[in-house]
Design an enzyme around this catalytic site. Structure first.
Site, PDB file in Angstrom:
ATOM      1  N   SER A  12       0.835  -1.039   0.063  1.00 22.15           N
ATOM      2  CA  SER A  12      -0.074   0.017   0.013  1.00 22.15           C
ATOM      3  C   SER A  12       0.669   1.172  -0.118  1.00 22.15           C
ATOM      4  O   SER A  12       0.096   2.284  -0.177  1.00 22.15           O
ATOM      5  CB  SER A  12      -0.879   0.133   1.185  1.00 22.15           C
ATOM      6  OG  SER A  12      -0.280   0.081   2.477  1.00 22.15           O
ATOM      7  N   GLY A  13       2.073   1.222   0.284  1.00 22.90           N
ATOM      8  CA  GLY A  13       2.921   2.440   0.166  1.00 22.90           C
ATOM      9  C   GLY A  13       3.338   2.661  -1.267  1.00 22.90           C
ATOM     10  O   GLY A  13       2.791   2.130  -2.066  1.00 22.90           O
ATOM     11  N   TYR A  14       4.174   3.610  -1.480  1.00 24.99           N
ATOM     12  CA  TYR A  14       4.473   4.182  -2.767  1.00 24.99           C
ATOM     13  C   TYR A  14       5.461   3.044  -3.503  1.00 24.99           C
ATOM     14  O   TYR A  14       5.328   3.049  -4.707  1.00 24.99           O
ATOM     15  CB  TYR A  14       5.365   5.511  -2.533  1.00 24.99           C
ATOM     16  CG  TYR A  14       4.326   6.400  -2.305  1.00 24.99           C
ATOM     17  CD1 TYR A  14       2.768   6.661  -2.539  1.00 24.99           C
ATOM     18  CD2 TYR A  14       4.892   7.854  -1.692  1.00 24.99           C
ATOM     19  CE1 TYR A  14       2.003   7.811  -2.252  1.00 24.99           C
ATOM     20  CE2 TYR A  14       4.148   9.102  -1.260  1.00 24.99           C
ATOM     21  CZ  TYR A  14       2.564   8.997  -1.651  1.00 24.99           C
ATOM     22  OH  TYR A  14       1.805   9.948  -1.251  1.00 24.99           O
ATOM     23  N   THR A  15       6.352   2.529  -2.895  1.00 24.34           N
ATOM     24  CA  THR A  15       7.340   1.701  -3.625  1.00 24.34           C
ATOM     25  C   THR A  15       6.303   0.386  -3.826  1.00 24.34           C
ATOM     26  O   THR A  15       6.631   0.060  -5.057  1.00 24.34           O
ATOM     27  CB  THR A  15       8.321   1.341  -2.585  1.00 24.34           C
ATOM     28  OG1 THR A  15       9.084   2.542  -2.196  1.00 24.34           O
ATOM     29  CG2 THR A  15       9.529   0.462  -3.302  1.00 24.34           C
ATOM     30  N   CYS A 149      17.831   5.551  -2.397  1.00 27.90           N
ATOM     31  CA  CYS A 149      17.489   6.319  -3.629  1.00 27.90           C
ATOM     32  C   CYS A 149      18.514   7.309  -3.883  1.00 27.90           C
ATOM     33  O   CYS A 149      19.185   7.486  -4.904  1.00 27.90           O
ATOM     34  CB  CYS A 149      16.079   6.823  -3.764  1.00 27.90           C
ATOM     35  SG  CYS A 149      15.880   8.118  -2.226  1.00 27.90           S
ATOM     36  N   ASN A 322      13.152   8.809  -7.823  1.00 31.02           N
ATOM     37  CA  ASN A 322      13.403   7.724  -6.571  1.00 31.02           C
ATOM     38  C   ASN A 322      12.562   6.727  -6.557  1.00 31.02           C
ATOM     39  O   ASN A 322      12.782   5.670  -5.640  1.00 31.02           O
ATOM     40  CB  ASN A 322      13.384   8.657  -5.185  1.00 31.02           C
ATOM     41  CG  ASN A 322      11.922   9.516  -5.334  1.00 31.02           C
ATOM     42  OD1 ASN A 322      11.633  10.392  -6.341  1.00 31.02           O
ATOM     43  ND2 ASN A 322      11.031   9.054  -4.532  1.00 31.02           N
TER      44      ASN A 322
END
Lengths: 355, 355, 355, 355
Positions: A12-15, A149, A322
């Protein structure tokens, strides 16, 4: 041949969302599960709205994960190390995008992260997942670490100079990173509140940033210093107005007077055949040097340099997205290496202009 | 007492507009004329829309300038030097905001600007218009130079360390400046085209920026090196998404191990009584260090520092509004010094938050 | 089967660059030439930096164009109409992305563009290139017109309501478009100068925008009014801080009291099977309604609606990327229709989040 | 004469901070206390970093408030109404910036805010604090309500047309507001998370926005409709990339064919002598119409209009800074009226350009 079955933990995170996007369109991969402790039962696209109409997958609970061919861990730092033995029973290959397995030395880990590493016995096994430096090891690896990153941009930008032995290590290496807001993750808070974050030029870590440790480790390897670079590394990080993207500006002092041709040769030899590295150094135009904004969504790391001959100094600039080359894109590239696939599979989006 | 009669040459640019705004509200000043070669006859507010309903002044032709008490020159670099004798016949005090009289040494000028200075005989007379360093000279000066915006932030941020003799001059001074788009002026062009400039993190001058020369001169003075600092100065400039504002991040290496208290003392002694300098260094919160965005429209230069004791390194951060403390605001402050006024007259706007 | 040979005229602008990017990765297409009057001889990537390392093509001169299978014209408005006979000798299928052939009626053209149309005899042949409305005609077409970016969003958002006969045409249709800076093209100028354009909320065309004519034509067709909608159309356009993207907010008054289920049915029937239209209307979350920023690079048009039952009013929102579904992406989709290809070929990029 | 003693309740939010900034520099006012439940004991500048070095005030607890001459309430909606009797014992004049006393009719309140008003007996006393419409009442008022930021722009933009009886009330009034992020307040959350909010064009309230009620009330008064305008009011709100600022675009249909001169006359008569209203309507240039970005920090409301004679329609545009003329600045202007001061006292900052 059947597709590689891939699962994501911490989706559920960005990555995790970026990985899901990439793997959904990857020609050799099938996503079997995406786990999320907080979102189990919900559709992926309820959290990642760009995936609407593209997948009907719902998040599963982490405890419901089934065996698969490769498991991607997108958990907060510190969360995966203690559970790693368990995750490895689920898949013969694990790629951990947290910081837990980036450092091979437990001493270095302790210095930069504080406290004992929860699984020191695995540190030796884990490969630092940067294909440009560790391609051969990746083809054999079963445990791979994602890369920081800002560290990725810095290391890729500087590696050719260190490998060529051009750097005066008596002088400090100064690296100043400019970075967008997505690097701080999907959780709202005071520092990401739009009225405060918008238009900010915020020194959030002038000294002591943990990504320094990755530079020290990886550039050290290139110099035959297995305990880490002995040179003084001054790394500072500034948040700027941008969602995705990093520009690293590094000041390197040289141990001899060289001319620009030497630099061109060193960089071309290092990166001429790399699919995701472009040397960007033009005489005119607005995009003479690496610019992160046109890399959003792409897996490129653009690298440029400028020589200040009088001062025996090179300024190296490196830009990337990133969430892509700095996280999910690089992890997919590493996966491609691990499975012997074309390294660019699923990673062909070139970035937009204008944007 | 009657008001100071001030005129502006080159009033259609950003610096000229900012000066006009400040002088319109200055309690001791009356703007007599604003000249513009390209806009003569038009209302000021046709170019500077924030001045609508506030003034009925129209631009005059430069050749129609009348005598006044103080003349501000906001002309492109190179334009005022050759005409300076003429301008000085118009006013007993001239403040030139271009770069033409920033450097006292014609050698230094030639090295950084190329070509002979057109009025070397005046270089000795001109005062570098930074009140924090040259207050006494300003009170006597008849020819004052404006200061470079990035140079101002850098010099103010670093001066206390140099004056205190803390800096290891065998090591390089590395300064990385992040800067907004207004610093490039009011003329449109490819590099300011919104689709390209928006969200940019653009290394526009990784080496060789002319503002370096001002650091070399002014920090040299503080070290008793009248020909300029002998230390290696590595200055790089990156354009970021911002209209107004500069953040300078400087890496300084120290010649002895010190603790943070020493730094606090040095900065407090230097700036405790300065009306426009604030030391910004907090333990918590989003605005722990200088942030240019909350300085838009204000004349403050905010300065912070962080010590990396292990590396004998200080990271200094300094923020300002390039059109205010970096140009027009600082020029008004210098004018206040020249006329013996309260230094803060006309400069009280504190900046906005949020913004 | 051999690849479709495609050429682009006017390849140095934003639409031309976007087309080049899409066609380079299109599985069934080969770019044979990209012409540019001003850039002939230069590499594509010198103008479109996102294409670095992806193509070695150079711009050719327009007069050196060779025959091909499909020719895309990305010329300024007014430039292609007079030359169309010539272009049609080069390729059996021409797609003109300018406004010259969007209107079928020379009267409507004259009213909105002023002056006689230079090739009225071709107006009847040209198909308005919106696959969702003209799919069948496109499969036979040899001359296709691109669609206006704001018109595309408006028409796609409103078509279901007009087709279903729900709209009270005695009441005005009010459409307010918010649009990014790339829509104004690649040429710098005062209105795109970053310090002025950044953060702007600029009413650049409160009345009389030419895209109105496309709404009048296309919604008229749906109402059986071949001379154009007789209803009063109030269209206004506001530039906002964004490079790519459009959000259209349309206020439609209904001729009867309906409930939301009717709207859901009407939109689902219209678009349930459309590959590039998503109905976006959620009860919670940040992305409850169409948001252009997550569409950058994608060919989706996201459409949402909200009923104000008391006022018999529907607010329709439609978002797209003006260079994709609003220009180049839609043109490729139209080309896919013309050649009987899978309509999504080369258009699968889903957009990024966060971004 | 001694200074007016002013206190603020709810001083840690954006409106409270803006009020503090304005009152600190107000020539006739002295801030005696700033209360905050959550920040009591902390310095004002720990929350409002623009006030560093400008004040040593600390937040007090709300229960420690002492009597003063004027009390500003900057509390969340619903918080002040129930406590109003108490606050009025502390000061003879109270200005409530929440929405609690904006509507004079408890019926209207109930319809738009839901539930019974907690202090209906005070509704008749409260004056809607818009000096341009209620100057005379303000001079006598003891309880004044702040005005909604989008309502303020809309009402000021439209009032002249309604007062002049030009509007066709059989046709709908359509108002589309574009608004910056600071209007949503200082509390972080998912909708203000920078990676999501940055570059957004977000329809957050397509129908049913509560500010509609203020338009209905105030425009109703101008039409002699004390129960509120009977015309259909279609108000929608879209969040755009901006921290401070609102642009309202209103579509008004006229009941007769008029020419532009009539509009000019109507607006000039209404606002020619208003210190904070500027009519902005120019033939050329980038700032032809109201632009909120150059109003940041200023108390101006800029108003423009464009006639579409063929459709008997006027598009009215009005811009302001939501924290200034839309909240704190307007409240200070109202206070100036209440105390018989020069209405512009403390409100002279003209806004910046470029910015």
């Amino acid at each position: 041949m059947s597709r590689i079955r891939a699962a994501i933990v911490g989706g559920s995170g960005y990555t995790g969302g970026e990985l899901a996007r990439l793997l959904l369109f990857h020609p050799e991969v099938e996503i079997t599960q995406v786990a999320s402790g907080s979102r189990a039962g919900q559709f992926l696209h309820s959290v990642h709205p760009n995936l609407r109409k593209l997948t009907g997958i719902r998040f599963c609970r982490p405890e419901d994960l089934m065996p698969c061919d490769v498991l991607f861990l997108c958990l907060p730092h510190g969360a995966s190390a203690g559970m790693m033995e368990h995750y490895r029973t689920l898949a013969p290959r694990v790629i951990d995008l947290s910081a837990d397995f980036r450092l091979r030395s437990s001493t270095l880990y302790q210095r930069w992260y504080g406290g004992e590493h929860p699984a020191t016995h695995l540190l030796g096994e884990a490969v630092y997942g940067l294909p440009e430096l560790h391609r051969a090891e990746l083809s054999e690896a079963t445990l791979v670490s994602g890369t920081g990153c800002m560290a990725t941009a810095s290391i890729l930008g500087l590696a050719p100079l260190y490998r060529a032995g051009l750097v005066n290590e008596q002088m400090p290496l100064v690296v100043e990173a400019k970075i967008g807001s997505s690097a701080a993750g999907a959780a709202p808070g005071a520092s990401s509140h739009h009225p405060d974050r918008s238009g900010a030029v915020r020194s959030f870590q002038p000294t002591g940033h943990r990504h320094s440790a990755e530079l020290i480790q990886e550039l050290g390897v290139l110099r035959g210093q297995p305990d880490g670079l002995t040179q003084s590394v001054a790394f500072s990080a500034t948040a700027v107005e941008l969602v995705r993207g990093i520009l690293v500006t590094a000041h390197v002092f040289l141990n001899e007077q060289i001319d620009e041709k030497v630099l061109w040769r060193v960089y071309r030899e290092a990166y001429g055949r790399e699919p995701f590295i472009r040397i960007v150094k033009e005489r005119s135009g607005v995009y003479r040097y690496p610019e992160p904004k046109i890399l959003a969504g792409s897996n490129f790391c653009d690298i440029g340099f400028e020589l200040d001959a009088a001062q025996r100094r090179v300024v190296v600039m490196a830009a990337l997205d990133n969430l892509m080359k700095g996280a999910a894109g690089n992890a997919v590239q590493a996966m491609n290496c691990m499975f012997g696939l074309d390294e660019t599979a699923g990673l062909l989006f070139p970035g937009l202009h204008p944007v």
